[in-house]
Design a protein around this motif. Structure first.
Motif, PDB file in Angstrom:
ATOM      1  N   SER A  74       0.818  -1.205   0.000  1.00 31.49           N
ATOM      2  CA  SER A  74       0.000   0.000   0.000  1.00 31.49           C
ATOM      3  C   SER A  74       0.855   1.261   0.000  1.00 31.49           C
ATOM      4  O   SER A  74       0.546   2.245  -0.677  1.00 31.49           O
ATOM      5  CB  SER A  74      -0.926  -0.005   1.218  1.00 31.49           C
ATOM      6  N   LEU A  75       1.955   1.244   0.758  1.00 30.89           N
ATOM      7  CA  LEU A  75       2.839   2.405   0.826  1.00 30.89           C
ATOM      8  C   LEU A  75       3.514   2.668  -0.515  1.00 30.89           C
ATOM      9  O   LEU A  75       3.680   3.824  -0.922  1.00 30.89           O
ATOM     10  CB  LEU A  75       3.890   2.199   1.913  1.00 30.89           C
ATOM     11  N   VAL A  76       3.912   1.612  -1.197  1.00 27.12           N
ATOM     12  CA  VAL A  76       4.503   1.779  -2.525  1.00 27.12           C
ATOM     13  C   VAL A  76       3.485   2.387  -3.477  1.00 27.12           C
ATOM     14  O   VAL A  76       3.784   3.325  -4.227  1.00 27.12           O
ATOM     15  CB  VAL A  76       5.013   0.432  -3.068  1.00 27.12           C
ATOM     16  N   GLY A  77       2.257   1.860  -3.441  1.00 26.20           N
ATOM     17  CA  GLY A  77       1.212   2.395  -4.307  1.00 26.20           C
ATOM     18  C   GLY A  77       0.931   3.859  -4.035  1.00 26.20           C
ATOM     19  O   GLY A  77       0.724   4.649  -4.961  1.00 26.20           O
ATOM     20  N   ALA A  78       0.926   4.231  -2.753  1.00 27.20           N
ATOM     21  CA  ALA A  78       0.663   5.629  -2.392  1.00 27.20           C
ATOM     22  C   ALA A  78       1.775   6.540  -2.887  1.00 27.20           C
ATOM     23  O   ALA A  78       1.523   7.638  -3.404  1.00 27.20           O
ATOM     24  CB  ALA A  78       0.512   5.755  -0.879  1.00 27.20           C
ATOM     25  N   GLY A  79       3.024   6.112  -2.741  1.00 29.75           N
ATOM     26  CA  GLY A  79       4.137   6.946  -3.174  1.00 29.75           C
ATOM     27  C   GLY A  79       4.197   7.119  -4.678  1.00 29.75           C
ATOM     28  O   GLY A  79       4.531   8.201  -5.179  1.00 29.75           O
ATOM     29  N   ILE A  80       3.866   6.072  -5.421  1.00 27.11           N
ATOM     30  CA  ILE A  80       3.966   6.111  -6.876  1.00 27.11           C
ATOM     31  C   ILE A  80       2.917   7.033  -7.499  1.00 27.11           C
ATOM     32  O   ILE A  80       3.162   7.680  -8.508  1.00 27.11           O
ATOM     33  CB  ILE A  80       3.833   4.686  -7.460  1.00 27.11           C
ATOM     34  N   LYS A  81       1.729   7.129  -6.892  1.00 26.69           N
ATOM     35  CA  LYS A  81       0.647   7.856  -7.555  1.00 26.69           C
ATOM     36  C   LYS A  81       0.564   9.340  -7.210  1.00 26.69           C
ATOM     37  O   LYS A  81      -0.313  10.035  -7.718  1.00 26.69           O
ATOM     38  CB  LYS A  81      -0.687   7.180  -7.261  1.00 26.69           C
ATOM     39  N   ILE A  82       1.450   9.844  -6.374  1.00 27.10           N
ATOM     40  CA  ILE A  82       1.406  11.266  -6.028  1.00 27.10           C
ATOM     41  C   ILE A  82       2.078  12.091  -7.125  1.00 27.10           C
ATOM     42  O   ILE A  82       3.265  11.937  -7.403  1.00 27.10           O
ATOM     43  CB  ILE A  82       2.096  11.526  -4.676  1.00 27.10           C
ATOM     44  N   ASP A  83       1.308  12.980  -7.751  1.00 23.10           N
ATOM     45  CA  ASP A  83       1.841  13.878  -8.775  1.00 23.10           C
ATOM     46  C   ASP A  83       2.349  15.189  -8.183  1.00 23.10           C
ATOM     47  O   ASP A  83       3.182  15.862  -8.784  1.00 23.10           O
ATOM     48  CB  ASP A  83       0.756  14.199  -9.812  1.00 23.10           C
ATOM     49  N   THR A  84       1.823  15.575  -7.030  1.00 24.43           N
ATOM     50  CA  THR A  84       2.155  16.863  -6.429  1.00 24.43           C
ATOM     51  C   THR A  84       3.650  16.975  -6.155  1.00 24.43           C
ATOM     52  O   THR A  84       4.255  16.064  -5.598  1.00 24.43           O
ATOM     53  CB  THR A  84       1.378  17.061  -5.113  1.00 24.43           C
ATOM     54  N   GLU A  85       4.229  18.098  -6.566  1.00 26.24           N
ATOM     55  CA  GLU A  85       5.670  18.299  -6.372  1.00 26.24           C
ATOM     56  C   GLU A  85       5.996  18.522  -4.902  1.00 26.24           C
ATOM     57  O   GLU A  85       5.121  18.858  -4.095  1.00 26.24           O
ATOM     58  CB  GLU A  85       6.137  19.495  -7.191  1.00 26.24           C
ATOM     59  N   LEU A  86       7.255  18.329  -4.579  1.00 24.96           N
ATOM     60  CA  LEU A  86       7.695  18.470  -3.200  1.00 24.96           C
ATOM     61  C   LEU A  86       8.011  19.937  -2.914  1.00 24.96           C
ATOM     62  O   LEU A  86       9.040  20.468  -3.344  1.00 24.96           O
ATOM     63  CB  LEU A  86       8.935  17.611  -2.943  1.00 24.96           C
ATOM     64  N   SER A  87       7.110  20.595  -2.206  1.00 27.60           N
ATOM     65  CA  SER A  87       7.326  21.978  -1.787  1.00 27.60           C
ATOM     66  C   SER A  87       6.680  22.168  -0.420  1.00 27.60           C
ATOM     67  O   SER A  87       5.651  21.549  -0.124  1.00 27.60           O
ATOM     68  CB  SER A  87       6.733  22.968  -2.791  1.00 27.60           C
ATOM     69  N   TRP A  88       7.277  23.020   0.395  1.00 22.47           N
ATOM     70  CA  TRP A  88       6.781  23.203   1.761  1.00 22.47           C
ATOM     71  C   TRP A  88       5.346  23.721   1.769  1.00 22.47           C
ATOM     72  O   TRP A  88       4.537  23.297   2.590  1.00 22.47           O
ATOM     73  CB  TRP A  88       7.690  24.163   2.519  1.00 22.47           C
ATOM     74  N   GLN A  89       5.023  24.616   0.859  1.00 22.53           N
ATOM     75  CA  GLN A  89       3.684  25.190   0.834  1.00 22.53           C
ATOM     76  C   GLN A  89       2.627  24.120   0.596  1.00 22.53           C
ATOM     77  O   GLN A  89       1.563  24.132   1.225  1.00 22.53           O
ATOM     78  CB  GLN A  89       3.595  26.268  -0.255  1.00 22.53           C
ATOM     79  N   LEU A  90       2.899  23.187  -0.301  1.00 26.78           N
ATOM     80  CA  LEU A  90       1.924  22.151  -0.638  1.00 26.78           C
ATOM     81  C   LEU A  90       1.873  21.043   0.408  1.00 26.78           C
ATOM     82  O   LEU A  90       0.825  20.440   0.629  1.00 26.78           O
ATOM     83  CB  LEU A  90       2.255  21.560  -2.013  1.00 26.78           C
ATOM     84  N   TRP A  91       3.010  20.773   1.041  1.00 27.22           N
ATOM     85  CA  TRP A  91       3.087  19.675   2.009  1.00 27.22           C
ATOM     86  C   TRP A  91       2.894  20.144   3.452  1.00 27.22           C
ATOM     87  O   TRP A  91       2.926  19.323   4.371  1.00 27.22           O
ATOM     88  CB  TRP A  91       4.425  18.952   1.876  1.00 27.22           C
ATOM     89  N   ARG A  92       2.717  21.430   3.652  1.00 28.30           N
ATOM     90  CA  ARG A  92       2.572  21.938   5.013  1.00 28.30           C
ATOM     91  C   ARG A  92       1.366  21.349   5.743  1.00 28.30           C
ATOM     92  O   ARG A  92       1.470  20.998   6.929  1.00 28.30           O
ATOM     93  CB  ARG A  92       2.491  23.471   5.002  1.00 28.30           C
TER      94      ARG A  92
END
Length: 415
Positions: A74-92
């Motif tokens: 499940s964790l692999v599936g969750a990581g693979i399908k995230i399109d959102t880029e890594l930025s503090w504003q989006l991940w806050r």
């Protein structure tokens, strides 16, 4: 036993068939697939069969290893399908849920476990730790869609990233519970030295090393898969998904860090490479189908366990129900609101994110793992299994019925 085993396979086959036909037969109904599979297992367990390996006290290792595999996929599936880029504003918002909401849940449930159920201090901490994380398996239906399918709406992204990371971040508190139970079993008590050792090793080192291992494995695997040589061949997505999972998990555990964090981070980092490549879609499809099959197996078995528990007359006091519903309907939503306060999110999105803290298979893994260490008494273990089982069952039905309505309040941007 062989006869019961064959019947068990038959029931699992029916559960898989339900999974295959669910989108067709139950498209217009408010029920979810986990609700049907748990109900099927409960009916079978109550009326028909008795399987010895369903006893969680005596066969905790079986439960631990089976649920561990499901969570990893499940964790692999969750990581693979995230399109959102890594930025503090989006991940806050995700960071706030991890650093505020989860500790609130751990502390609140530990207090309730200690005073409402008379659990020992270690068992009370364990109750909070195993129930605090949002489950990545049962929460898959409210997560983001496949890779490269368009913009991701905020609630689904936050719930996906939270479920991917909080499973690993709950582990320090599971270890705190184990260390507490071990100390008390030896006639000692919590000391500043023990707490400092826990903080430096189980919190700082294991989380940090897990992140580094995940980044390393994700980058190396991406280099291998998307190299010029590999583009001339056909690489099985099944091999890649399993290799990504096991290499990240195995290496993280080898250096004594958190494998769950490493697996999710490795999948997410892998996803950052060749982001628009169609291969990510193939990986996602394999991971999703594997997760669905394993989830069905665990859910029908969990249902049988519940059915046998009811048949054997396990005592369920009013405190169990009160605490379970308090946690799902009050503590988690309130903790979510507190964490998201001040962020520029619509009120409906905050409400949906806060309310959809699904509990499930991850809880079964953490609980069986901790109890298998041998430092918790049988009375505490039985209470923990009863409370956690009722919380999971209530979550399956409450969130199964409410999730579609809550997500309609925050429509997907792809719609």
């Amino acid at each position: 036993m062989i006869e019961n085993y064959n019947l068990f396979l038959l029931i699992c086959g029916i559960a898989f068939l339900l999974g295959a036909l669910f989108p067709i037969l139950f498209k217009r109904t408010p029920v979810s697939l986990p609700m049907l599979q748990v109900t099927l297992g409960a009916i079978v367990g109550y009326f028909w069969i008795t399987l010895d390996f369903l006893n969680p006290i005596e066969n905790g290792v079986v439960i631990e290893k089976l649920t561990e595999i499901v969570v990893l996929v499940s964790l692999v599936g969750a990581g693979i399908k995230i399109d959102t880029e890594l930025s503090w504003q989006l991940w806050r918002p995700t960071a706030r849920l991890l650093l505020i909401t989860m500790p609130i849940g751990i502390f609140a449930m530990a207090i309730l476990g200690y005073y409402a159920f008379g659990l020992s201090l270690g068992a009370a901490i364990l109750l909070g730790a195993v129930l605090a994380p949002t489950d990545p398996v049962l929460a898959s239906s409210i997560q983001v869609g496949p890779p490269n399918t368009g913009g991701e709406d905020t609630p689904r992204f936050i719930l996906t990233s939270e479920a991917g990371l909080n499973d690993g971040l709950a582990f320090p508190f599971v270890y705190l519970a184990i260390k507490t139970a071990e100390a008390f079993s030896e006639g000692d008590r919590l000391t500043s030295e023990l707490l400092w050792s826990w903080f430096t090793h189980d919190v700082l080192w294991k989380i940090g090393a897990g992140l580094l291992v995940g980044i390393f494995v994700g980058k190396v695997m991406a280099k291998l898969v998307f190299s010029k040589y590999s583009k001339e061949t056909t690489i099985s997505q099944g091999y890649v998904v399993i290799a990504l999972t096991l290499v990240a998990y195995g290496l993280a555990e080898f250096v004594h860090s958190y494998g769950f964090i490493a697996v999710f981070v490795a999948a997410f980092v892998f996803r950052r490479s060749e982001r628009q490549h169609s291969y990510h879609q193939k990986l996602h499809d394999f991971a999703e189908q594997s997760e669905g099959l394993l989830m069905s197996l665990v859910l029908v078995t969990f249902g049988m366990f519940l059915g046998q528990g009811l048949q054997s007359g396990v005592e369920l006091t009013w405190r169990v129900y009160i605490v379970s519903f308090t946690f799902l309907l009050l503590i988690r939503p309130l903790g979510g609101f507190i964490a998201l306060t001040g962020l520029k999110l619509p009120h409906t999105e905050k409400y949906a994110i806060s309310a959809l803290g699904i509990r499930g298979i991850g809880t079964l893994y953490y609980l069986s793992y901790a109890l298998n260490q041998g430092f918790f008494g049988e009375e505490d273990a039985l209470k923990l299994w009863v409370v956690c089982s009722i919380v999971i069952l209530a979550s399956i039905f409450i969130h199964g019925l409410s999730a579609p309505k809550l997500l309609k309040m925050t429509p997907n941007k792809n719609d």
